[in-house]
Design a protein around this motif. Structure first.
Motif, PDB file in Angstrom:
ATOM      1  N   THR A 105       0.834  -1.201   0.000  1.00  0.00           N
ATOM      2  CA  THR A 105       0.000   0.000   0.000  1.00  0.00           C
ATOM      3  C   THR A 105       0.870   1.253   0.000  1.00  0.00           C
ATOM      4  N   ALA A 106       1.942   1.230   0.775  1.00  0.00           N
ATOM      5  CA  ALA A 106       2.853   2.375   0.801  1.00  0.00           C
ATOM      6  C   ALA A 106       3.430   2.641  -0.583  1.00  0.00           C
ATOM      7  N   LEU A 107       3.789   1.594  -1.301  1.00  0.00           N
ATOM      8  CA  LEU A 107       4.459   1.752  -2.586  1.00  0.00           C
ATOM      9  C   LEU A 107       3.519   2.211  -3.696  1.00  0.00           C
ATOM     10  N   ARG A 108       2.222   2.245  -3.439  1.00  0.00           N
ATOM     11  CA  ARG A 108       1.298   2.833  -4.408  1.00  0.00           C
ATOM     12  C   ARG A 108       1.616   4.315  -4.644  1.00  0.00           C
ATOM     13  N   ALA A 141       7.430  -4.206  -8.426  1.00  0.00           N
ATOM     14  CA  ALA A 141       8.175  -3.183  -9.185  1.00  0.00           C
ATOM     15  C   ALA A 141       7.312  -1.933  -9.277  1.00  0.00           C
ATOM     16  N   PRO A 142       7.359  -1.064  -8.248  1.00  0.00           N
ATOM     17  CA  PRO A 142       6.502   0.116  -8.240  1.00  0.00           C
ATOM     18  C   PRO A 142       7.100   1.270  -9.024  1.00  0.00           C
ATOM     19  N   PHE A 176      -1.238   0.506 -11.163  1.00  0.00           N
ATOM     20  CA  PHE A 176      -0.442  -0.149 -10.120  1.00  0.00           C
ATOM     21  C   PHE A 176      -0.780  -1.628 -10.022  1.00  0.00           C
ATOM     22  N   SER A 177      -2.049  -1.975 -10.198  1.00  0.00           N
ATOM     23  CA  SER A 177      -2.460  -3.379 -10.085  1.00  0.00           C
ATOM     24  C   SER A 177      -1.873  -4.251 -11.183  1.00  0.00           C
ATOM     25  N   ALA A 178      -1.419  -3.623 -12.277  1.00  0.00           N
ATOM     26  CA  ALA A 178      -0.848  -4.384 -13.390  1.00  0.00           C
ATOM     27  C   ALA A 178       0.675  -4.440 -13.349  1.00  0.00           C
ATOM     28  N   ALA A 208       7.488 -12.214 -22.349  1.00  0.00           N
ATOM     29  CA  ALA A 208       7.038 -11.578 -23.588  1.00  0.00           C
ATOM     30  C   ALA A 208       5.535 -11.351 -23.592  1.00  0.00           C
ATOM     31  N   SER A 209       4.810 -12.135 -22.797  1.00  0.00           N
ATOM     32  CA  SER A 209       3.351 -12.013 -22.767  1.00  0.00           C
ATOM     33  C   SER A 209       2.853 -10.847 -21.919  1.00  0.00           C
ATOM     34  N   TYR A 210       3.746 -10.166 -21.193  1.00  0.00           N
ATOM     35  CA  TYR A 210       3.320  -9.033 -20.358  1.00  0.00           C
ATOM     36  C   TYR A 210       2.686  -7.968 -21.253  1.00  0.00           C
ATOM     37  N   PRO A 211       1.498  -7.476 -20.900  1.00  0.00           N
ATOM     38  CA  PRO A 211       0.745  -6.637 -21.845  1.00  0.00           C
ATOM     39  C   PRO A 211       1.236  -5.202 -21.998  1.00  0.00           C
ATOM     40  N   TYR A 212       2.186  -4.778 -21.185  1.00  0.00           N
ATOM     41  CA  TYR A 212       2.666  -3.399 -21.263  1.00  0.00           C
ATOM     42  C   TYR A 212       4.150  -3.371 -21.578  1.00  0.00           C
ATOM     43  N   PHE A 213       4.568  -2.259 -22.181  1.00  0.00           N
ATOM     44  CA  PHE A 213       5.996  -2.068 -22.447  1.00  0.00           C
ATOM     45  C   PHE A 213       6.653  -1.414 -21.236  1.00  0.00           C
TER      46      PHE A 213
END
Length: 786
Positions: A419-422, A444-445, A475-477, A499-504
């Motif tokens: 929660t802090a790292l949000r 990885a925030p 943040f949830s992703a 490679a399947s991670y949806p974001y760059f």
């Protein structure tokens, strides 16, 4: 009469010694008071500062507010000039003390606006966080008002005194770290410079993570790149601009720990200096017991543990900066083109005060993407028709990263930790976690932009809107997990998502060598202890050498004499970059010459700032593109074997020149020296050498005991200038027994016994346990009127 003359002459001879001795005693009055009582306005109750034999403080206070007051006081006692230089760097005010030589850096920092961004973040912080920043500032200022001796030597030599500390002075440190650990725009500038003369196909080979859309981008933008002042912009970059990344961390669960509780290890790698980057401290209140690596100027334990949890960082290398080419409105140079038409630049005037020179006036413009980097250059250097603007997460006003770390320091479990790292904006980090209940985690925030198109690899058009940012990854992703089946998490600046991670996230990942080596060593010792994790941190096996040496020695043309003996010696080597071995120097010198021969021979000055050992590219040349070994300057072509042989001969000639003809004396320790320089004292002839701090070290570019060399420095190509300035290992069975070390010492004063007393122990992997050694001194800060 003769006797009187003799006495006068003797007196005159002694006078400089007496005066010098008096000046030395005066300078020593800058050293911190460590005993007794000091009455101060600010603290609510008595604060005890107990120092041990290594100068590590235990700060005991009634609550958090008084604890950070005490930390501010101690930081000012030990690292005042470091703090002053840090805030001046962030604010673009170095020229006030260093004169015209610092104007270029100040211009860049004013354009980036880091200090303005730090000030803009203050209203977004919680009332509690503001109180803590105020308490820390009050502690620093209490030292400034109560200290009666000399200021540290750097202030005396430069002839100025520090002003009061402010909360923004602390927050700007986070902005500086974002610039240092991110700095992707340095890479964009470099690649754009190279793209002016290097084909898309060759760039793809030089950068194995070359994006698929780059050839089209290059074809469209190469003419624009040739019009921009890219060389001047690149050369004007402050040295702080990264990316500087290389760190290791891992955490194992209780099933894989000798104690039955999780164990966490971390060693962040940053540039060396004297004083060092890190300062060990332990803060104890009735509510918390927090210890680890602090940074002078900041009221936080950045990496460490409290009574329930431990945490560690490595840099993710996420791409959080983009360069946009803005097209100036042809009808009005005060405006630029956007998808919605022409818009005016936002602009402001700033004045740089310059010591012993006239002030420098400058106009700084901003576009919808961010500050115009071109404004850091003299007006004559700017290209007509276009400017470069920077989008970066560190310019976002709603930056509560400091508050995130404050709450991490006081988190009790995974949920409160996450929660802090949000609130954490950046730079994005790989964070490992462990707690006394047995949970281990990874997250990885940080803010990472979602781009409409492209991957931020090269400067792109800003007037079309097609490359703009569309918010940030939720943040949830972001990558996150707890209690994996493997029983451990590791990171070493390697790729962290499939490679399947949806974001760059990035394509600037470091070599996977260190991550692979950590995995191998954890598998070899499945039950970890602090001692076995320390052995992992000390490991010197180079996977780079393990892959390249067999290839290079097999392909090199047959040689005779010293070269033949060198090849045979390398073929018997165990690939460990140990100090007393000759092979590490032979291999590094040979690879250096071969890499330069291939890269500079093929592309000339276009790769002058790209050239390095480049092991992945050199391996690919030898295995996939032997045509790159052809020398275009020599008709008939050459083989890679010939180029390897010539490179080896040049390397041996250089080593003979620098270290003598006896190859048995070419140990790595003679060339691979960790050097810690002071930003002021090291520049003074004789004094700089006398106060110099250095030590031979093991390790190399890709070893876990990280020891990269300054390959492009012709005078000292094998020196080590960054590495693990902090090491820490925490067994959650006994968090308070966490072992750690910093280098070169706790004090920032060259006159202190603690300025470099940890250097050898750091090199040899010895450890401290803050707050556990017997107190040698006790200083009490007592509330009252000064």
């Amino acid at each position: 009469m003769v006797r009187l003359v003799r006495r006068i002459l003797v007196g005159l001879a002694v006078l400089p010694i007496v005066l010098g001795g008096g000046f030395y005693l005066y300078l020593r009055s800058a050293l911190p008071q460590t005993e007794g009582r000091i009455v101060l306005s600010g603290p609510k109750a008595e604060i005890r500062i107990a120092r041990d034999k290594d100068g590590v403080p235990l700060i005991v206070a009634q609550d958090d507010e008084d604890a950070v007051f005490g930390l501010g006081f101690v930081h000012a006692q030990e690292r005042l000039f470091q703090m002053e230089l840090q805030r001046r760097y962030g604010a673009g005010r170095l020229a006030e003390i260093f004169g015209p030589q610092a104007v270029g850096i100040d211009r860049q920092m004013r354009v980036l606006g880091l200090y303005r961004a730090a000030e803009a973040a203050l209203p977004f912080l919680s009332p509690q966080m503001k109180r803590m920043l105020d308490a820390y500032s009050a502690g620093v200022n209490a030292y400034l008002s109560s200290h009666r001796g000399a200021l540290p030597p750097e202030f005396v030599l430069l002839g100025f005194a520090p002003g009061p500390w402010r909360p923004a002075d602390s927050l700007v440190w986070g902005k500086l770290m974002a610039l240092q650990l991110g700095g992707n725009y340095r890479g964009e500038l470099l690649r754009a410079r190279m793209a002016r003369s290097i084909s898309a196909a060759d760039l793809a080979f030089l950068y194995p993570q070359y994006p698929p859309d780059a050839p089209t981008t290059l074809a469209e933008l190469r003419p624009v790149y040739r019009r921009l002042a890219l060389d001047q912009l690149y050369q004007a970059l402050p040295p702080l601009v990264g990316p500087n990344y290389a760190s290791n961390n891992w955490v194992v669960d209780g099933r894989h720990s000798a104690s039955g509780k999780p164990l966490l290890a971390n060693d962040p790698h940053l540039p060396f200096g004297n004083p060092g980057f890190w300062y060990l401290a332990r803060l104890k209140t009735p509510q918390h017991d927090i210890a680890g690596g602090t940074v002078a100027g900041v009221p936080l334990v950045v990496i460490g543990h409290n009574e329930r949890i431990a945490w560690g960082f490595t840099t993710t290398t996420s791409d959080v900066e983009d360069l946009f080419i803005e097209k100036i409105d042809p009808a009005d140079p005060g405006r630029y083109l956007t998808p919605r038409g022409s818009e005016p630049f936002k602009s402001r005037r700033e004045t740089i005060i310059v010591h012993d020179a006239q002030p420098v006036e400058m106009t700084i413009r901003e576009t919808r993407h961010g500050p115009v980097l071109s404004d850091a250059l003299p007006r004559a250097a700017a290209a007509p028709g276009f400017v470069l603007a920077l989008s970066a997460t560190f310019t976002i006003p709603d930056d509560r990263s400091a508050e995130a770390l404050w709450e991490v320091n006081r988190a009790a479990d995974w949920q409160s930790f996450k929660t802090a790292l949000r609130k954490f904006v950046g730079p994005m980090q790989n964070v490992v976690y462990a707690d006394v209940d047995g949970t281990i985690g990874f997250v990885a925030p940080g803010l990472v932009p979602v781009r409409r198109n492209g991957h931020g690899w090269l400067p792109v058009p800003g007037w079309t809107g097609e490359y703009d940012w569309d918010g940030f990854i939720p943040f949830s992703a972001l990558p996150s997990a707890i209690n994996p089946p493997s029983g451990h998490f590791i990171s070493a600046n390697n790729k962290i998502v499939p490679a399947s991670y949806p974001y760059f996230l990035s394509r600037d990942w470091d070599l996977p060598n260190r991550a692979e080596r950590i995995e191998a060593l954890l598998s070899a010792t499945p039950i970890q202890s602090p001692q076995s994790s320390a052995a992992i941190q000390a490991d010197t096996l180079s996977l780079m050498a393990q892959r390249l040496v067999p290839l290079m020695t097999r392909l090199v043309d047959r040689t005779t004499g010293a070269a033949h003996e060198t090849i045979e010696r390398l073929q018997r080597w165990d690939f460990r970059m140990d100090m007393d071995k000759v092979e590490p120097l032979l291999f590094t010198a040979w690879l250096r010459e071969f890499s330069r021969s291939i890269l500079v021979g093929r592309f000339g000055e276009a790769v002058s700032d790209y050239w390095d050992l480049k092991p992945r590219v050199m391996e690919a040349v030898l295995t996939q593109r032997p045509d790159w070994c052809d020398d275009p300057k020599r008709p008939g072509g050459e083989s890679c074997g010939t180029r390897l042989g010539e490179a080896l001969q040049r390397a041996l000639a250089r080593l003979r020149r620098d270290f003598g003809p006896d190859t048995s004396r070419w140990q790595w320790r003679r060339a691979h020296v960790a050097r810690f320089t002071n930003p002021v004292l090291s520049r003074i002839p004789v004094l700089g050498d006398w106060l110099g701090v250095s030590i031979p070290t093991p390790g190399a570019y890709d070893t876990l005991n990280r020891g990269p060399s300054t390959i492009r420095d012709e005078r000292h190509p094998f020196e080590q200038r960054y590495g693990a300035g902090l090491r820490i290992i925490t067994d959650l069975a006994r968090p308070a027994d966490s072992q750690m070390i910093v280098t070169p010492g706790q004090s920032g004063s060259p006159l202190s016994a603690h300025s470099a007393d940890l250097l050898r122990r750091w090199r040899d992997f010895e450890w401290l346990v803050p707050g556990h050694s017997a107190s040698l001194s006790n200083l009490f800060l007592v509330p009252g009127h000064e």
